[in-house]
Design a protein around this motif. Structure first.
Motif, PDB file in Angstrom:
ATOM      1  N   ARG A   1       6.163   6.773   1.805  1.00  0.00           N
ATOM      2  CA  ARG A   1       6.205   7.735   0.704  1.00  0.00           C
ATOM      3  C   ARG A   1       7.142   7.204  -0.370  1.00  0.00           C
ATOM      4  O   ARG A   1       7.682   6.102  -0.257  1.00  0.00           O
ATOM      5  CB  ARG A   1       6.616   9.135   1.169  1.00  0.00           C
ATOM      6  CG  ARG A   1       8.033   9.260   1.685  1.00  0.00           C
ATOM      7  CD  ARG A   1       8.446  10.723   1.732  1.00  0.00           C
ATOM      8  NE  ARG A   1       8.248  11.346   0.416  1.00  0.00           N
ATOM      9  CZ  ARG A   1       8.219  12.665   0.204  1.00  0.00           C
ATOM     10  NH1 ARG A   1       8.380  13.489   1.200  1.00  0.00           N
ATOM     11  NH2 ARG A   1       8.062  13.149  -1.002  1.00  0.00           N
ATOM     12  N   ASN A   2       7.355   7.994  -1.425  1.00  0.00           N
ATOM     13  CA  ASN A   2       8.247   7.589  -2.510  1.00  0.00           C
ATOM     14  C   ASN A   2       9.202   8.719  -2.852  1.00  0.00           C
ATOM     15  O   ASN A   2       8.779   9.865  -3.050  1.00  0.00           O
ATOM     16  CB  ASN A   2       7.430   7.233  -3.756  1.00  0.00           C
ATOM     17  CG  ASN A   2       8.306   6.739  -4.896  1.00  0.00           C
ATOM     18  OD1 ASN A   2       8.909   5.680  -4.820  1.00  0.00           O
ATOM     19  ND2 ASN A   2       8.403   7.537  -5.963  1.00  0.00           N
TER      20      ASN A   2
ATOM     21  N   TYR B   1       0.839  -1.206   0.000  1.00  0.00           N
ATOM     22  CA  TYR B   1       0.000   0.000   0.000  1.00  0.00           C
ATOM     23  C   TYR B   1       0.870   1.251   0.000  1.00  0.00           C
ATOM     24  O   TYR B   1       1.718   1.419   0.885  1.00  0.00           O
ATOM     25  CB  TYR B   1      -0.905   0.006   1.232  1.00  0.00           C
ATOM     26  CG  TYR B   1      -1.733   1.256   1.372  1.00  0.00           C
ATOM     27  CD1 TYR B   1      -2.756   1.546   0.475  1.00  0.00           C
ATOM     28  CD2 TYR B   1      -1.483   2.155   2.401  1.00  0.00           C
ATOM     29  CE1 TYR B   1      -3.515   2.698   0.605  1.00  0.00           C
ATOM     30  CE2 TYR B   1      -2.237   3.316   2.549  1.00  0.00           C
ATOM     31  CZ  TYR B   1      -3.253   3.580   1.648  1.00  0.00           C
ATOM     32  OH  TYR B   1      -3.994   4.732   1.770  1.00  0.00           O
ATOM     33  N   PRO B   2       0.691   2.134  -0.988  1.00  0.00           N
ATOM     34  CA  PRO B   2       1.411   3.418  -0.970  1.00  0.00           C
ATOM     35  C   PRO B   2       0.624   4.456  -0.180  1.00  0.00           C
ATOM     36  O   PRO B   2      -0.456   4.877  -0.587  1.00  0.00           O
ATOM     37  CB  PRO B   2       1.469   3.790  -2.459  1.00  0.00           C
ATOM     38  CG  PRO B   2       0.224   3.179  -3.054  1.00  0.00           C
ATOM     39  CD  PRO B   2      -0.090   1.953  -2.225  1.00  0.00           C
TER      40      PRO B   2
ATOM     41  N   GLY C   1       9.194   1.434   4.468  1.00  0.00           N
ATOM     42  CA  GLY C   1      10.114   2.539   4.246  1.00  0.00           C
ATOM     43  C   GLY C   1       9.606   3.591   3.285  1.00  0.00           C
ATOM     44  O   GLY C   1       8.403   3.763   3.078  1.00  0.00           O
ATOM     45  N   MET C   2      10.563   4.314   2.664  1.00  0.00           N
ATOM     46  CA  MET C   2      10.252   5.498   1.859  1.00  0.00           C
ATOM     47  C   MET C   2      10.738   5.421   0.428  1.00  0.00           C
ATOM     48  O   MET C   2      10.679   6.420  -0.283  1.00  0.00           O
ATOM     49  CB  MET C   2      10.858   6.743   2.520  1.00  0.00           C
ATOM     50  CG  MET C   2      10.319   7.066   3.882  1.00  0.00           C
ATOM     51  SD  MET C   2      10.841   8.713   4.376  1.00  0.00           S
ATOM     52  CE  MET C   2      10.343   8.726   6.089  1.00  0.00           C
ATOM     53  N   ARG C   3      11.270   4.299   0.000  1.00  0.00           N
ATOM     54  CA  ARG C   3      11.662   4.137  -1.395  1.00  0.00           C
ATOM     55  C   ARG C   3      12.556   5.297  -1.871  1.00  0.00           C
ATOM     56  O   ARG C   3      12.256   5.987  -2.848  1.00  0.00           O
ATOM     57  CB  ARG C   3      10.419   4.049  -2.296  1.00  0.00           C
ATOM     58  CG  ARG C   3       9.475   2.952  -1.920  1.00  0.00           C
ATOM     59  CD  ARG C   3       8.109   3.131  -2.558  1.00  0.00           C
ATOM     60  NE  ARG C   3       8.152   3.033  -4.001  1.00  0.00           N
ATOM     61  CZ  ARG C   3       7.816   1.965  -4.701  1.00  0.00           C
ATOM     62  NH1 ARG C   3       7.399   0.879  -4.066  1.00  0.00           N
ATOM     63  NH2 ARG C   3       7.858   1.960  -6.009  1.00  0.00           N
TER      64      ARG C   3
ATOM     65  N   VAL D   1      14.546   1.050  -1.417  1.00  0.00           N
ATOM     66  CA  VAL D   1      15.257   1.986  -2.275  1.00  0.00           C
ATOM     67  C   VAL D   1      14.910   1.638  -3.714  1.00  0.00           C
ATOM     68  O   VAL D   1      14.656   0.468  -4.041  1.00  0.00           O
ATOM     69  CB  VAL D   1      16.783   1.906  -2.029  1.00  0.00           C
ATOM     70  CG1 VAL D   1      17.328   0.534  -2.375  1.00  0.00           C
ATOM     71  CG2 VAL D   1      17.536   2.990  -2.781  1.00  0.00           C
ATOM     72  N   ASN D   2      14.838   2.614  -4.567  1.00  0.00           N
ATOM     73  CA  ASN D   2      14.637   2.366  -5.988  1.00  0.00           C
ATOM     74  C   ASN D   2      16.002   2.214  -6.651  1.00  0.00           C
ATOM     75  O   ASN D   2      16.973   2.862  -6.249  1.00  0.00           O
ATOM     76  CB  ASN D   2      13.823   3.485  -6.618  1.00  0.00           C
ATOM     77  CG  ASN D   2      12.419   3.572  -6.028  1.00  0.00           C
ATOM     78  OD1 ASN D   2      11.919   2.587  -5.470  1.00  0.00           O
ATOM     79  ND2 ASN D   2      11.774   4.718  -6.135  1.00  0.00           N
TER      80      ASN D   2
END
Length: 660
Positions: A392-393, A342-343, A498-500, A521-522
Motif C-alpha cells: 500500500r502507500n 507493482y502497487p 513494504g508500505m511506503r 518510505v517516502n
C-alpha cells in the motif's frame, strides 16, 4: 440561519495586519514568514461548535501562486487540528469546512467547488464541545500575502456555490494569462515538437553495453536466481536482477500520459471541451478530463497511445532510468523492456476501523480480506521483470505521530475483536482486576468494564501508558504480518517492498516490518536522511528504498511547487542530482523513485493537488535542465555507490513550498 464570527473579535499575531473593509469583511496581510489571526472561542457558548455543522467563508487573493490557508482548532486538552486549503489566485473561492472533520477520521476532506486540496494535520481529534481557539493562518512564502475574507460564519448546512465563468487554462491545458520560457505557443508548435521527437526516437538507439537486459550493472554480478532479490555484499545492500547483476533502482512513478483534471466543481474555470464521444473521447475518464491526452490525440490521432509509449520508452532509457515505478500504465508496462514494481490495490480493511484506515486487525474479517488481497499477485508470480510489490502507500493512520491506537479503540462503542484481544492480553498479564487497578491506578470492578466507553478517561499512570504502548505495537505488528504472510504465500518469487510510509514518526511503525524484504518510505527532503535509513536497516536487517521524492520550481506556468521547492528549472535539476547521488552513497539504501513523470493539472487532479513536479509538462515537453541533471546523476550513481566517485555536494537554495 448562520452564526457570524465577527472580524473585530480576532486578534493579530505580530507579523500580521488586519483591516476592516466592510460588514463582516476584512483584509489580512502577512509577512513572507507567514502570519495568523486568532479568535478566543471561550467568549462564546460552546454549543455553537456542536449546533452548527460548517465553518464557511469567501476568500480572495491576487498572489503569484496558490495560497495555502489554514483553519486551526484548539480544545481545552491542548489538542489541535488544522485544515489546509489551497486557493487559486484571482479566483473568488468559498470555503466550506465540515466541523465533523475535527473527529480526525479523514486525512483528505471532500473537495468543494473551486477549492484545491483540503488536508488535515494535527492530533487524532479535537473535542468540538471544548474548543478554545480558532486560528486562520498562512504558511511561509517568497513574498508577503494579502487576502480578503468575507462572510466568515458558522452554518447549519452546505452553502450555495455560485461562481462567474472565466477560463483559467488555455486550449492546451496551460495556465492562461502568463508566459514563460518553454511554453507551447499553439497547437501547431505542439505538433511540430512532438512529431520531430517521436521520429528521432525511432532512429536513435539507447542501448547501453554496461547494463543487462533487466537493467542491472554488468560490472558487479552475484548468483542469478531468475527473479529479483536483495543482497548485502559485506559493505552495502543491492537489488540483484534475475541474471545476477547488481541494481540500484532509479525509478519514475506514474509513467502514464497524464493526471486527469477534475471537472466537477471547476467548470467555471475550464474552456469549452470536446464531446465525450468524438475524436477526443480517450481524453475523458471517470476522473475527469486530460488535456495531456487531448494534446497527444491532436498530434498522433488514433495512434496516440502507441506513439506515446514509444516516445516514453525512448525517454526513460535515454534519461538513464531503470525502473517503472508505482501507478504506471499497465499497457506501457506490458510493452516496455524495463523492470517494474507493482502497487497492490485494496489493502485489507474491516467494516469497522479503529482509526481512519487502521482495521480491526484481530478480526477474522481482516484475515479473510488479506488472503483475498494477496490473490492479485498470482498472475504475475512467474514474471522475471517484476521486482516486487508495494502492499500500500502512506497509511493514513500513520500521519498522526504518537497515535494511541489502543486509546482510540477503547473510546469507540464498537466491540472490536482487537478490543476483546486486548482484554484477554490484560487478563493474562495481571490475572486479577485488582492487579490491573494497582498497575493503572484505576477502580475497575471487572476486566469487562473496559468495554464500556465511559471508562475511556484514564489517568496518566505510567503503568497504563506502558500497557497501551505495548498493545499499540502488537496491533501494528499484526497489521503488517497478516497481509505480508498471505502475499508471500501467493507469490514466493517476488520481493515485498513494504508500505511506503509517509515518514517514520517512531519505532512503533517498524513493528512487524521484518516481514518485508525491503522497507519503503517516502522522503520529501533535499537528501535522504542517512541516520534514519541506517537505523531502520539495522533494526530490521533489511535494505531501505524511497518510494517518492520530488522538487518543483517557480519559473514556469504552474501555481504550486510541491512539497520541496526551488526557484528555477536549473535548480530543480541540481536538486534531483544532489538527492540521487547522496542516496547512491548510502549503503543501506537500494533505490529511489521520483514522483512523478507529468506535471499535475493546473486546476488539480482528483484531490486538488496541482504541483509543478513533472519531468514533462501538459504538452509532453520535457523540462530540459531537469532532464540533463537526471542523466548526469544516473551516469554517476554506480561509481558513487562503489566508492570510486564522490556524490554531488551542492544543494540548491530552497524556497518556501506551495504545497498542502
Amino acid at each position: 440561519m448562520t452564526f457570524n464570527l465577527p472580524a473585530a473579535a480576532f486578534r493579530c499575531a505580530p507579523n500580521t495586519y488586519m483591516d476592516m473593509t466592510g460588514a463582516n469583511r476584512f483584509r489580512m496581510e502577512t509577512t513572507p514568514q507567514g502570519g495568523s489571526i486568532s479568535l478566543d472561542a471561550k467568549q462564546y457558548d460552546s454549543s455553537i461548535w456542536t449546533d452548527y455543522g460548517f465553518v464557511t467563508a469567501d476568500v480572495y487573493h491576487e498572489s503569484h501562486d496558490v495560497l495555502v490557508v489554514l483553519f486551526s482548532f484548539d480544545d481545552e486538552a491542548s489538542r489541535s487540528i488544522s485544515v489546509h486549503y489551497g486557493i487559486l489566485p484571482r479566483v473568488p473561492t468559498r470555503i466550506c469546512l465540515p466541523l465533523t472533520a475535527l473527529k480526525g477520521e479523514k486525512l483528505f476532506l471532500d473537495r468543494f467547488p473551486g477549492v484545491m486540496q483540503s488536508v488535515i494535520r494535527g492530533d487524532a481529534f479535537v473535542d468540538r464541545s471544548l474548543i478554545t481557539r480558532l486560528t486562520i493562518s498562512t504558511i511561509p512564502s517568497v513574498a508577503s500575502r494579502s487576502l480578503e475574507i468575507s462572510g466568515l460564519s458558522l452554518s447549519p448546512s452546505v452553502p450555495q456555490f455560485q461562481y462567474e465563468n472565466k477560463p483559467y487554462v488555455d486550449e492546451l491545458g496551460q495556465l492562461a494569462g502568463k508566459d514563460w520560457q518553454g511554453k507551447t505557443a499553439n497547437p501547431e508548435q505542439l505538433a511540430s515538437d512532438l512529431t520531430e521527437e517521436w521520429q528521432l526516437s525511432q532512429i536513435n538507439s539507447t542501448f547501453q553495453t554496461d547494463l543487462g537486459r533487466f537493467g542491472g550493472w554488468k560490472r558487479l554480478r552475484f548468483e542469478p536466481t531468475g527473479f529479483f532479490r536483495t543482497k548485502h555484499d559485506g559493505k552495502r545492500w543491492w537489488f540483484v536482477d534475475p541474471d545476477g547483476y547488481a541494481l540500484f533502482s532509479a525509478g519514475m512513478d506514474c509513467i502514464h500520459p497524464s493526471d486527469h483534471m477534475r471537472i466537477s466543481g471547476m467548470e467555471h474555470l475550464i474552456p469549452p471541451l470536446p464531446d465525450r464521444d468524438g475524436p477526443f473521447r480517450d481524453a475523458w475518464s471517470q476522473q475527469g478530463y486530460s488535456f495531456s491526452v487531448a494534446n497527444l490525440i491532436r498530434v498522433f490521432g488514433e495512434e496516440w497511445r502507441e506513439k506515446w509509449a514509444d516516445l516514453t520508452e525512448h525517454r526513460m532509457k535515454q534519461w538513464g532510468l531503470n525502473t517503472i515505478g508505482n501507478w504506471s500504465a499497465p499497457d506501457y508496462i506490458r510493452q516496455s523492456e524495463l523492470p517494474y514494481v507493482y502497487p497492490m490495490d485494496g489493502f485489507p480493511a474491516t467494516e469497522k476501523t479503529i482509526f481512519r484506515d487502521f482495521p480491526d486487525v484481530f478480526s477474522p474479517e481482516y484475515e479473510r480480506n488479506a488472503e483475498a488481497f494477496s490473490r492479485q499477485l498470482i498472475p504475475m508470480r512467474e514474471d522475471p521483470r517484476l521486482i516486487g510489490y508495494f502492499m500500500r502507500n502512506e497509511p493514513h493512520w500513520a500521519f498522526v505521530d504518537g497515535l494511541d491506537l489502543t486509546g482510540q479503540m477503547l473510546k469507540s462503542e464498537v466491540r472490536f475483536a482487537s478490543k476483546l484481544q486486548f482484554v484477554e492480553w490484560l487478563i493474562e498479564r495481571y490475572d486479577t482486576v485488582d492487579g490491573l487497578n494497582a498497575a493503572w491506578g484505576t477502580l475497575y470492578e471487572r476486566f469487562e468494564d473496559l468495554y464500556e466507553t465511559g471508562s475511556a478517561e484514564w489517568t496518566d499512570h505510567p503503568g497504563r501508558k506502558e500497557d497501551f504502548t505495548a498493545f499499540n505495537r502488537i496491533l501494528i505488528r499484526r497489521y503488517v504480518e497478516v497481509p505480508a504472510r498471505a502475499c508471500k504465500m501467493a507469490d514466493p518469487n517476488h520481493l515485498n517492498l513494504g508500505m511506503r510510509y509517509a515518514w517514520v514518526g517512531s519505532d512503533d511503525v517498524l513493528e512487524g516490518c521484518e516481514a518485508f524484504d525491503v522497507f519503503s518510505v517516502n522522503c520529501y527532503q533535499f537528501a535522504p536522511e542517512r541516520s534514519m535509513i541506517e537505523h531502520i536497516s539495522k533494526r530490521l536487517d533489511k535494505p531501505v528504498m524511497i518510494g517518492e521524492f520530488h522538487f518543483g520550481a517557480a519559473d514556469v506556468g504552474m501555481l504550486a511547487y510541491g512539497i520541496r521547492a526551488v526557484a528555477t528549472q536549473d535548480d530543480r535539476g541540481l536538486a534531483y542530482r544532489y538527492f540521487v547521488e547522496q542516496a547512491a552513497s548510502i549503503p543501506e539504501l537500494i533505490g529511489v523513485h521520483y514522483f512523478q513523470l507529468n506535471d499535475q493539472p493546473v486546476l488539480g487532479r482528483f484531490d486538488g493537488e496541482n504541483y509543478q513536479i513533472g519531468v514533462v509538462d501538459v504538452c509532453q515537453q520535457p523540462y530540459r535542465p531537469f532532464v540533463e541533471a537526471m542523466k548526469q546523476a544516473h551516469e554517476r550513481m554506480y561509481n558513487i555507490r562503489t566508492g570510486t566517485a564522490e556524490p554531488c555536494a551542492n544543494s540548491p537554495v530552497e524556497i518556501p513550498k506551495t504545497g498542502f
